[in-house]
Motif scaffolding. Structure first.
Motif, mmCIF file in Angstrom:
data_model
loop_
_atom_site.group_PDB
_atom_site.id
_atom_site.type_symbol
_atom_site.label_atom_id
_atom_site.label_comp_id
_atom_site.label_asym_id
_atom_site.label_seq_id
_atom_site.Cartn_x
_atom_site.Cartn_y
_atom_site.Cartn_z
ATOM 1 N N ALA A 81 13.902 10.291 -6.246
ATOM 2 C CA ALA A 81 12.856 10.550 -7.235
ATOM 3 C C ALA A 81 12.009 11.775 -6.915
ATOM 4 O O ALA A 81 11.329 12.289 -7.795
ATOM 5 N N VAL A 82 12.004 12.247 -5.677
ATOM 6 C CA VAL A 82 11.189 13.427 -5.341
ATOM 7 C C VAL A 82 11.916 14.730 -5.667
ATOM 8 O O VAL A 82 11.424 15.801 -5.341
ATOM 9 N N LEU A 121 9.420 4.706 -4.738
ATOM 10 C CA LEU A 121 10.409 4.490 -5.787
ATOM 11 C C LEU A 121 9.780 4.829 -7.127
ATOM 12 O O LEU A 121 8.569 4.975 -7.247
ATOM 13 N N ALA A 122 10.641 4.986 -8.164
ATOM 14 C CA ALA A 122 10.169 5.256 -9.517
ATOM 15 C C ALA A 122 10.926 4.371 -10.481
ATOM 16 O O ALA A 122 12.070 3.965 -10.216
ATOM 17 N N ASN A 123 10.287 4.049 -11.611
ATOM 18 C CA ASN A 123 10.961 3.322 -12.675
ATOM 19 C C ASN A 123 10.326 3.687 -14.008
ATOM 20 O O ASN A 123 9.338 4.411 -14.066
ATOM 21 N N THR A 166 10.700 15.849 -14.355
ATOM 22 C CA THR A 166 9.729 16.169 -13.300
ATOM 23 C C THR A 166 9.952 15.305 -12.067
ATOM 24 O O THR A 166 10.070 14.082 -12.172
ATOM 25 N N ALA A 167 9.980 15.936 -10.894
ATOM 26 C CA ALA A 167 10.101 15.201 -9.640
ATOM 27 C C ALA A 167 8.812 14.445 -9.337
ATOM 28 O O ALA A 167 7.722 14.901 -9.666
ATOM 29 N N CYS A 168 8.945 13.268 -8.716
ATOM 30 C CA CYS A 168 7.777 12.565 -8.206
ATOM 31 C C CYS A 168 7.251 13.308 -6.969
ATOM 32 O O CYS A 168 7.965 14.087 -6.341
ATOM 33 N N ALA A 169 5.996 13.058 -6.633
ATOM 34 C CA ALA A 169 5.379 13.724 -5.497
ATOM 35 C C ALA A 169 6.016 13.270 -4.182
ATOM 36 O O ALA A 169 6.479 12.130 -4.075
#
Length: 430
Positions: free
Chosen positions: A98-99, A74-76, A66-69
């Motif tokens: 991440a999007v 950033l994502a981890n 799933t993509a971040c909004a």
């Protein structure tokens, strides 16, 4: 097993955890150190580790379905134990990556170290979850997986996954009547907002348009609809069917009527009066509702403003055998004129229609009041007034008292919206 509040012992950057709520899938092979209930909104099974098992010396890579909004910095990947202790265990993925769905990176330590930092050692299980960070100290959980550790330190991905979540697709506005060639815009909103995929707009069984992949709101615009009614639906096609199901909206009715004239409050549109024609104009100028003021108490405290619609002038000189007429109004969202990213819903506006000046026969009728924050309220075509079949000949004026109630947290500035006034010369008031 009791529920505990989540706390932070981050190895890298810190975030704030989301709300809790889901059913715990506890593995039988180990002592469950997984939060119960699970954090709300996660997609269990959407996080994939490579390898998916080992002896603890591995430093896995990961992929998130799933993509971040949009707007994510950033994502981890974090791990959370039963006590609510959260550890950051992966390298950061920048927001630009991440999007998009199927992003990934590697862990920043081996799986034996993850177990030591996150738990007590021995046979136990942990929740690994993607945290999409949109700012300092904030985050939203998306894809997740449960990992089981054996007493000898070996580990494997737990196989239980959540069933795909239901989605709902809502199409707005629910109905509208337009003149031929008018640009018709429909918005399909898919919930929950984390569900990613495409939306297909259909007119009955005919496909009109399929959007690019995205999430949240999807828009379709066209000027090509023919005369008559059109029952348009929007179908959401999930990009991750293991996490979210497809869904279809209720039909929105768009009627293209050839005997229709339209005008807006801030642009005057007039048809020269001629014998035997139906015309509609609005008084020039912008409806200025002044500066809103705070009212109410507690959670009900909000901004309020009042004003008056500019006069809507109707002239019906057609033969008496022609049916009466009706006038509707429909408003868009209020947008900050200095920053278009700031807005609030058009259904914050309500009105009380009135007949300002009657025709000679005094047989023009005002439409019903629409309360502020009704659903859909004035964002759907609402009656300002009209005349029943065989009535309404001559000149008359319609107006309305306006009320505006919107959230107290609205960013300061000047907000503007357009209300479209539509006169239907061939459609008598019901």
């Amino acid at each position: 097993m009791k529920t505990t509040s989540l706390k932070r012992q981050a190895l890298a950057a810190g975030v704030v955890l989301g709300a809790m709520g889901a059913t715990l899938l506890a593995p039988a092979a180990a002592q469950a150190q997984v939060p119960n209930p699970l954090p709300a909104g996660i997609h269990l099974g959407g996080l994939h580790l490579t390898p998916s098992s080992g002896n603890g010396s591995e430093t896995p890579s990961f992929k998130a379905d799933t993509a971040c909004a949009p707007g994510t910095n950033l994502a981890n990947v974090n791990t959370i134990d039963l006590a609510g202790t959260e550890q950051t265990i992966s390298n950061n993925v920048p927001g630009a990556v991440a999007v998009s769905p199927n992003f990934g990176s590697t862990f920043n330590t081996d799986m034996s170290t993850v177990q030591v930092l996150a738990g007590n050692g021995g046979a136990e299980s942990f929740l690994f979850v993607v945290d999409c960070r949109t700012g300092a100290g904030t985050g939203t959980f998306t894809d997740a997986v449960i990992v089981d550790y054996a007493a000898d330190g070996s580990w494997q991905v737990h196989q239980d996954v959540q069933p795909a979540a239901d989605t709902t697709t809502t199409l707005t506005p629910a109905s509208q009547t337009v003149a031929p060639g008018t640009n018709v815009t429909l918005t399909a909103t898919v919930a929950p907002a984390a569900a990613a995929g495409t939306v297909e707009f259909k007119d009955g069984g005919t496909s009109l348009f399929t959007t690019p992949s995205g999430s949240g709101a999807f828009t379709f615009s066209t000027t090509a609809l023919g005369n008559g009614p059109h029952n348009i639906t929007a179908t959401f096609h999930s990009a991750n069917t293991a996490a979210y199901k497809d869904s279809t909206s209720s039909a929105a009715t768009v009627t293209v009527a050839s005997d229709t004239q339209s005008a807006t409050e801030n642009i005057q549109v007039g048809v020269p009066p001629e014998q035997g024609v139906f015309t509609l104009t609005v008084d020039p100028g912008i409806v200025d509702m002044g500066t809103a003021h705070l009212t109410g108490t507690g959670d009900a405290r909000h901004f309020h403003a009042d004003g008056n619609l500019k006069n809507v002038n109707v002239s019906d000189g057609r033969d008496q055998t022609v049916p009466g007429w009706s006038v509707t109004g429909q408003v868009g969202n209020f947008t900050n004129i200095a920053d278009a990213s700031k807005s609030f819903s058009g259904n914050s506006l309500g009105w009380v229609p009135a007949v300002v000046t009657q025709n000679a026969a005094a047989n023009v009728t005002a439409g019903p009041a629409v309360n502020t924050n009704a659903a859909p309220g004035l964002t759907s075509a609402s009656s300002l007034g009209g005349a029943q079949a065989g009535k309404g000949l001559g000149d008359s004026k319609l107006g309305a008292g306006l009320s505006l109630d919107f959230p107290k947290g609205t960013t300061p500035g000047t907000y503007a919206a357009t209300i479209t006034i539509t006169g239907l010369g061939g459609t008598p008031l019901a």
